[in-house]
Design an enzyme around this catalytic site. Structure first.
Site, PDB file in Angstrom:
ATOM      1  N   HIS A  82      45.970  11.923  23.856  1.00  0.00           N
ATOM      2  CA  HIS A  82      45.095  12.856  23.122  1.00  0.00           C
ATOM      3  C   HIS A  82      45.659  12.991  21.708  1.00  0.00           C
ATOM      4  O   HIS A  82      46.877  12.882  21.506  1.00  0.00           O
ATOM      5  CB  HIS A  82      45.148  14.203  23.854  1.00  0.00           C
ATOM      6  CG  HIS A  82      44.190  15.232  23.352  1.00  0.00           C
ATOM      7  ND1 HIS A  82      44.401  15.941  22.198  1.00  0.00           N
ATOM      8  CD2 HIS A  82      43.023  15.700  23.869  1.00  0.00           C
ATOM      9  CE1 HIS A  82      43.406  16.797  22.021  1.00  0.00           C
ATOM     10  NE2 HIS A  82      42.555  16.672  23.021  1.00  0.00           N
ATOM     11  N   ASP A 100      52.995  15.653  27.799  1.00  0.00           N
ATOM     12  CA  ASP A 100      51.803  16.465  27.571  1.00  0.00           C
ATOM     13  C   ASP A 100      51.162  16.727  28.932  1.00  0.00           C
ATOM     14  O   ASP A 100      50.554  15.826  29.525  1.00  0.00           O
ATOM     15  CB  ASP A 100      50.869  15.689  26.642  1.00  0.00           C
ATOM     16  CG  ASP A 100      49.495  16.323  26.518  1.00  0.00           C
ATOM     17  OD1 ASP A 100      49.214  17.308  27.227  1.00  0.00           O
ATOM     18  OD2 ASP A 100      48.690  15.821  25.711  1.00  0.00           O
ATOM     19  N   GLN A 111      46.473  18.053  31.123  1.00  0.00           N
ATOM     20  CA  GLN A 111      45.540  17.669  32.199  1.00  0.00           C
ATOM     21  C   GLN A 111      46.241  17.579  33.550  1.00  0.00           C
ATOM     22  O   GLN A 111      45.642  17.111  34.517  1.00  0.00           O
ATOM     23  CB  GLN A 111      44.884  16.315  31.860  1.00  0.00           C
ATOM     24  CG  GLN A 111      44.034  16.338  30.613  1.00  0.00           C
ATOM     25  CD  GLN A 111      42.784  17.201  30.750  1.00  0.00           C
ATOM     26  OE1 GLN A 111      42.376  17.565  31.858  1.00  0.00           O
ATOM     27  NE2 GLN A 111      42.169  17.533  29.634  1.00  0.00           N
ATOM     28  N   LYS A 152      42.606  25.459  30.549  1.00  0.00           N
ATOM     29  CA  LYS A 152      42.140  24.367  31.416  1.00  0.00           C
ATOM     30  C   LYS A 152      42.505  24.632  32.878  1.00  0.00           C
ATOM     31  O   LYS A 152      42.194  23.832  33.752  1.00  0.00           O
ATOM     32  CB  LYS A 152      42.769  23.040  30.966  1.00  0.00           C
ATOM     33  CG  LYS A 152      42.328  22.596  29.563  1.00  0.00           C
ATOM     34  CD  LYS A 152      42.949  21.279  29.220  1.00  0.00           C
ATOM     35  CE  LYS A 152      42.840  20.936  27.751  1.00  0.00           C
ATOM     36  NZ  LYS A 152      41.491  20.568  27.318  1.00  0.00           N
ATOM     37  N   CYS A 205      38.901  13.098  21.740  1.00  0.00           N
ATOM     38  CA  CYS A 205      40.137  13.265  20.950  1.00  0.00           C
ATOM     39  C   CYS A 205      41.151  12.185  21.318  1.00  0.00           C
ATOM     40  O   CYS A 205      42.353  12.452  21.416  1.00  0.00           O
ATOM     41  CB  CYS A 205      40.750  14.649  21.146  1.00  0.00           C
ATOM     42  SG  CYS A 205      39.674  15.971  20.632  1.00  0.00           S
TER      43      CYS A 205
HETATM   44  C1  LIG Z   1      45.744  15.475  27.382  1.00  0.00           C
HETATM   45  C2  LIG Z   1      45.481  16.602  26.432  1.00  0.00           C
HETATM   46  N1  LIG Z   1      46.429  16.948  25.559  1.00  0.00           N
HETATM   47  C3  LIG Z   1      46.263  17.964  24.692  1.00  0.00           C
HETATM   48  C4  LIG Z   1      45.103  18.680  24.653  1.00  0.00           C
HETATM   49  C5  LIG Z   1      44.959  19.797  23.684  1.00  0.00           C
HETATM   50  O1  LIG Z   1      44.869  20.992  24.376  1.00  0.00           O
HETATM   51  P1  LIG Z   1      44.524  22.358  23.594  1.00  0.00           P
HETATM   52  O2  LIG Z   1      43.254  22.078  22.844  1.00  0.00           O
HETATM   53  O3  LIG Z   1      44.340  23.356  24.694  1.00  0.00           O
HETATM   54  O4  LIG Z   1      45.668  22.666  22.702  1.00  0.00           O
HETATM   55  C6  LIG Z   1      44.067  18.348  25.527  1.00  0.00           C
HETATM   56  C7  LIG Z   1      42.770  19.066  25.467  1.00  0.00           C
HETATM   57  O5  LIG Z   1      41.745  18.551  25.800  1.00  0.00           O
HETATM   58  C8  LIG Z   1      44.261  17.290  26.439  1.00  0.00           C
HETATM   59  O6  LIG Z   1      43.319  16.941  27.296  1.00  0.00           O
END
Ligand SMILES: Cc1ncc(COP(=O)(O)O)c(C=O)c1O
Length: 404
Positions: free
Chosen positions: A116, A193, A196, A219, A358
């Site tokens: 992401h 990260d 998910q 999430k 993203c």
């Molecule tokens: C794998 C991953 N990393 C980071 C993020 C960013 O999360 P946030 O927008 O809650 O900071 C997301 C959000 O969709 C994600 O799916």
């Protein structure tokens, strides 16, 4: 279904809605909304600051929430769990505090091609600012991290390896301990990260072997605007603060200042106490369902959707088999643009995501500008899958007609 729709006010109020975008944000159970309201109704004051009982109560609620969330992700030392606005802010914290202080020209940071942007751009920009080099590990044809490529990339110049626990666009569940071991063998840090992963599977930070782990509350049935970074104590203690202000200081002189202990050093300003309380309630909610059931349920829906959609001509599903992923289904339908597909599905009350998710580096590697994504969670059932399949069939028929 591990969670009744009636637990979720928005779903209960919209019985015809098929919400299949939980990877973007989940719906919130009544228990989470109630916990937040209860905090504001009974204990609202600025924590850490007041010398009166109500402020002490707010401070205690915040402390309790930290311990509860830490327990949920397997962190014994709750002071090593820093509340942030979410995963993005958590990863930026490491990139701004650790990376910008530590990286030098000639150093390398390794990320994977499935990240992401929140786990890609902060490292890319930290590398650009310090003269370090960002290297991208390629993926296998079925959407896993190519571990041979990773072993080839990670070497004595590598300072940090950043990777997703679970891909938001493919659903791939990565072998965290193995990737962390590759990083550590080269003397590099491992940053994971978990945006998910934390909502869908049991996370045990103290056993995963990574140095930092980031996730978002919204999430995982919690509110927006709260998440966390977990880090190893020795690293966090050595790192400089990245945001300055109230609460994070020990002493402020005219010329210089000293910093508060963990976790406060990294939590400048009035914290999101209601958010933390809501996230703690979300942890209670998910634990009552049982995280093993959550993942098993999502995978059952994913298998059903994969079988049913797989029957459609022109449908391509991205990522590994259902048994090796979370409840994320990324797909394209012939040359129908995913945005058109999402719009047609919306008319039938089916909410899916369409776009690059993203993850533009991943889309380049898949050779597509965008995909459609359906993501399953605790409140979904086979009817949601059927509505998805019906909607995709309908879209296929419309575009077949238009092409004829
Ligand atoms: C794998 C991953 N990393 C980071 C993020 C960013 O999360 P946030 O927008 O809650 O900071 C997301 C959000 O969709 C994600 O799916």
């Amino acid at each position: 279904m591990p969670a009744p729709r009636t637990d979720f006010p928005l779903l209960a109020a919209n019985p015809a809605l098929h919400y299949l975008d939980s990877a973007a944000t989940s719906q919130k159970p009544r228990a989470v909304l109630d916990a937040m309201t209860e905090f504001y109704a009974t204990a609202n004051a600025n924590p850490h600051r007041g010398a009166y009982a109500l402020s002490a109560e707010a401070t205690q609620r915040y402390l309790d929430a930290r311990e509860r969330v830490a327990r949920f992700v397997g962190v014994a030392d709750a002071d090593c769990l820093l509340f942030t606005r979410g995963t993005t802010e958590a990863l930026n914290l490491v990139a701004w505090s650790w990376a910008r202080a530590q990286l030098r020209a000639g150093d390398e940071v390794v990320v994977t091609g499935m990240e992401h942007h929140a786990n890609f751009v902060p490292w890319q920009q930290a590398a650009l600012a310090t003269g370090a080099r960002l290297r991208v590990c390629e993926l296998t044809a079925d959407g896993r991290v190519d571990l041979d490529c990773l072993r080839g990339l990670v070497g004595r110049r590598t300072r940090l390896v950043a990777f997703a626990h679970v891909s938001n666009a493919l659903g791939t569940v990565n072998p965290v301990a193995e990737i962390a071991a590759i990083a550590h063998a080269a003397g590099a840090l491992a940053v994971c990260d978990g945006a998910q992963a934390a909502p869908h599977l049991r996370v045990d930070f103290d056993r995963l072997g990574v140095d930092f782990y980031a996730f978002s509350g919204h999430k995982m049935c919690g509110p927006m605007g709260i998440g966390a970074l977990v880090g190893r104590r020795a690293l966090l203690e050595a790192m400089p603060p990245w945001q300055m202000g109230g609460d994070m200081i020990e002493y402020v002189g005219d010329e210089s200042s000293t910093w508060n202990a963990l976790p406060h050093k990294f939590e400048a300003g009035t914290p999101n106490v209601a958010g933390a309380v809501g996230l703690a309630a979300a942890c209670d909610y998910l634990d009552a369902l049982g995280m093993d059931h959550v993942l098993a349920h999502e995978r059952a829906l994913l298998r059903l959707a994969t079988e049913r959609l797989g029957e459609l001509p022109g449908l391509t599903i991205y990522g590994p088999p259902a048994a090796e992923r979370s409840g994320v289904l990324g797909f394209t339908l012939a040359d129908v643009h995913p945005h058109d597909l999402a719009t047609i599905l919306d008319q039938a009350g089916v909410c899916i995501r369409a776009g690059h998710h993203c993850a533009q580096p991943l889309m380049r590697r898949l050779g597509v500008p965008a995909t459609a994504r359906a993501s399953f969670y605790v409140y979904n059932d086979a009817r949601d899958v059927e509505a998805l399949v019906r909607g995709v069939r309908h879209a296929a028929a419309i575009f077949a007609g238009a092409g004829a």
